[in-house]
Enzyme design. Structure first.
Site, mmCIF file in Angstrom:
data_model
loop_
_atom_site.group_PDB
_atom_site.id
_atom_site.type_symbol
_atom_site.label_atom_id
_atom_site.label_comp_id
_atom_site.label_asym_id
_atom_site.label_seq_id
_atom_site.Cartn_x
_atom_site.Cartn_y
_atom_site.Cartn_z
ATOM 1 C CG ASN A 1 88.308 54.142 -22.196
ATOM 2 O OD1 ASN A 1 88.804 53.260 -21.489
ATOM 3 N ND2 ASN A 1 88.036 53.952 -23.476
ATOM 4 C CG ASN B 1 89.311 45.268 -19.127
ATOM 5 O OD1 ASN B 1 88.388 44.723 -18.542
ATOM 6 N ND2 ASN B 1 90.445 44.632 -19.395
ATOM 7 C CB ALA C 1 107.453 38.406 -25.136
ATOM 8 C CE1 TYR D 1 97.474 43.063 -26.743
ATOM 9 C CE2 TYR D 1 98.705 41.006 -26.787
ATOM 10 C CZ TYR D 1 98.456 42.241 -26.218
ATOM 11 O OH TYR D 1 99.196 42.647 -25.131
ATOM 12 C CE LYS E 1 100.104 45.539 -26.630
ATOM 13 N NZ LYS E 1 100.057 46.691 -25.694
ATOM 14 C CE1 TYR F 1 102.895 43.505 -19.900
ATOM 15 C CE2 TYR F 1 104.773 44.927 -20.305
ATOM 16 C CZ TYR F 1 103.418 44.769 -20.092
ATOM 17 O OH TYR F 1 102.595 45.864 -20.067
ATOM 18 C CG ASN G 1 100.861 34.080 -19.738
ATOM 19 O OD1 ASN G 1 101.276 34.273 -20.877
ATOM 20 N ND2 ASN G 1 99.836 33.294 -19.479
ATOM 21 N NE ARG H 1 101.160 31.134 -23.613
ATOM 22 C CZ ARG H 1 101.202 30.173 -24.520
ATOM 23 N NH1 ARG H 1 102.225 29.323 -24.537
ATOM 24 N NH2 ARG H 1 100.238 30.049 -25.405
ATOM 25 N N GLY I 1 95.061 31.375 -31.952
ATOM 26 C CA GLY I 1 96.089 32.357 -31.645
ATOM 27 C C GLY I 1 97.117 31.898 -30.637
#
Length: 324
Positions: free
Chosen positions: A32, A35, A125, A141, A145, A169, A171, A223, A287
């Protein structure tokens, strides 16, 4: 029979489209453009020299999803579409639960209706070290998932005709070597690499990092980073795995297995690209956790996948995309 890709104009989705087309797969894409950009679809076709079938559609409109299935023979679905900002999810949890869960429900309901039973899920992850450890999300977020992952497991337990491949996964960095597709830093991305690139381009006066007082060697978060091209190849491996598997529900970590600190990533970006910019440190971001790594050994064993490109490649390719 084709592979349907939700969110295929997005960052990871677009690179996966390229790798699937290069591997000889027929794909159908819908997005759509929340982003992403329609130019990405043109660039995917330019890179590969192949055409793809595209629908501008929203996963929250189940009628649009139904139309795609009705007009095509779809063998598998790779589900990328969804909101993905950790700090935004902390501020607006209802927005994230509503969009990400409803969208996944619509796609799975439509798959069930049309007898399409192979679903590859772009998960996270969520700071776990193995596929079998206790799952824990540290933000809304990540929670969305995990809820979708749990739904997949429960759907498989209820009806063994399903094949679910859950790809986790952390970063994702870099861009396609052509420089034609990558992470759009003018959009809604709040990733570290997009912030670094914006600072290097002079789009921001300085790069502000959230926290340098974490219990890590240099005080910044650590990370597990993976090149977006490697990650896309992992999805191709998952498509093949799902095709070869009669049924099942499996989770795989796609990462390097070792970490880089935020400071290390910034310093590497400056060095390999010959750029400089000011860096300041602010308070910790809601977060975030100090360290987040994954164990990718199962992906290597069962998918034949291993991350091949390193941090320098990620930094060099990301810069090559945004500077043009």
């Amino acid at each position: 029979m084709a592979v349907l890709i939700s969110g295929g104009a997005g960052y990871v989705g677009s690179h996966t489209c390229v790798e699937l087309l290069n591997a000889g797969e027929d794909i159908i894409v819908f997005d759509n453009f929340f982003n992403s950009s329609s130019r990405t679809i043109d660039n995917i076709q330019q890179i590969t020299g192949r055409k793809l079938k595209f629908y501008e559609a929203d996963m929250l409109e189940i009628g649009s999803i139904d139309r795609i299935f009705d007009e095509n023979e779809i063998e598998q679905v790779i589900h990328f579409a969804g909101y993905k900002s950790i700090p935004e999810s902390v501020k607006h949890p209802l927005k994230y639960y509503s969009n990400n869960l409803r969208g996944a429900f619509n796609i799975l309901e439509t798959m069930r209706k049309y007898g399409c039973t192979k679903f590859i899920f772009s998960s996270t992850a969520v700071c776990e070290n193995s596929e079998n450890s206790g799952l824990l999300a540290t933000n809304p977020y990540g929670s969305t998932k995990l809820i979708i992952e749990n739904l997949c497991r429960e759907m498989y337990n209820a009806n063994k005709v399903w094949t679910f491949v859950l790809l986790r996964y952390l970063n994702t960095m870099g861009a396609h070597k052509s420089g034609l597709i990558g992470e759009d830093i003018s959009g809604r991305s709040d990733s570290l690499m997009s912030a670094i690139s914006a600072a290097a381009l002079g789009k921001s006066a300085e790069l502000q990092i959230a926290g340098n007082d974490y219990p890590t060697p240099d005080g910044t978060c650590v990370r597990d980073c993976v090149h977006v091209e490697d990650l896309a190849k992992g999805h191709v491996a998952a498509v093949r795995k799902a095709r070869e598997t009669e049924s099942g529900c499996s989770a795989y970590n796609l990462g390097s297995g070792h970490g880089h600190s935020v400071k290390e990533i910034i310093d590497t970006f400056k060095r390999v690209n010959g750029v400089d910019f000011n860096v300041t440190f602010g308070s910790r971001r809601d977060g975030d956790v100090a360290e987040c790594l994954c164990d990718p050994s199962l992906a290597e064993k069962e998918l034949g996948w291993k991350a091949e490109q390193g941090l320098e490649d990620m930094c060099r390719d990301a810069w090559n995309f945004v500077k043009n």
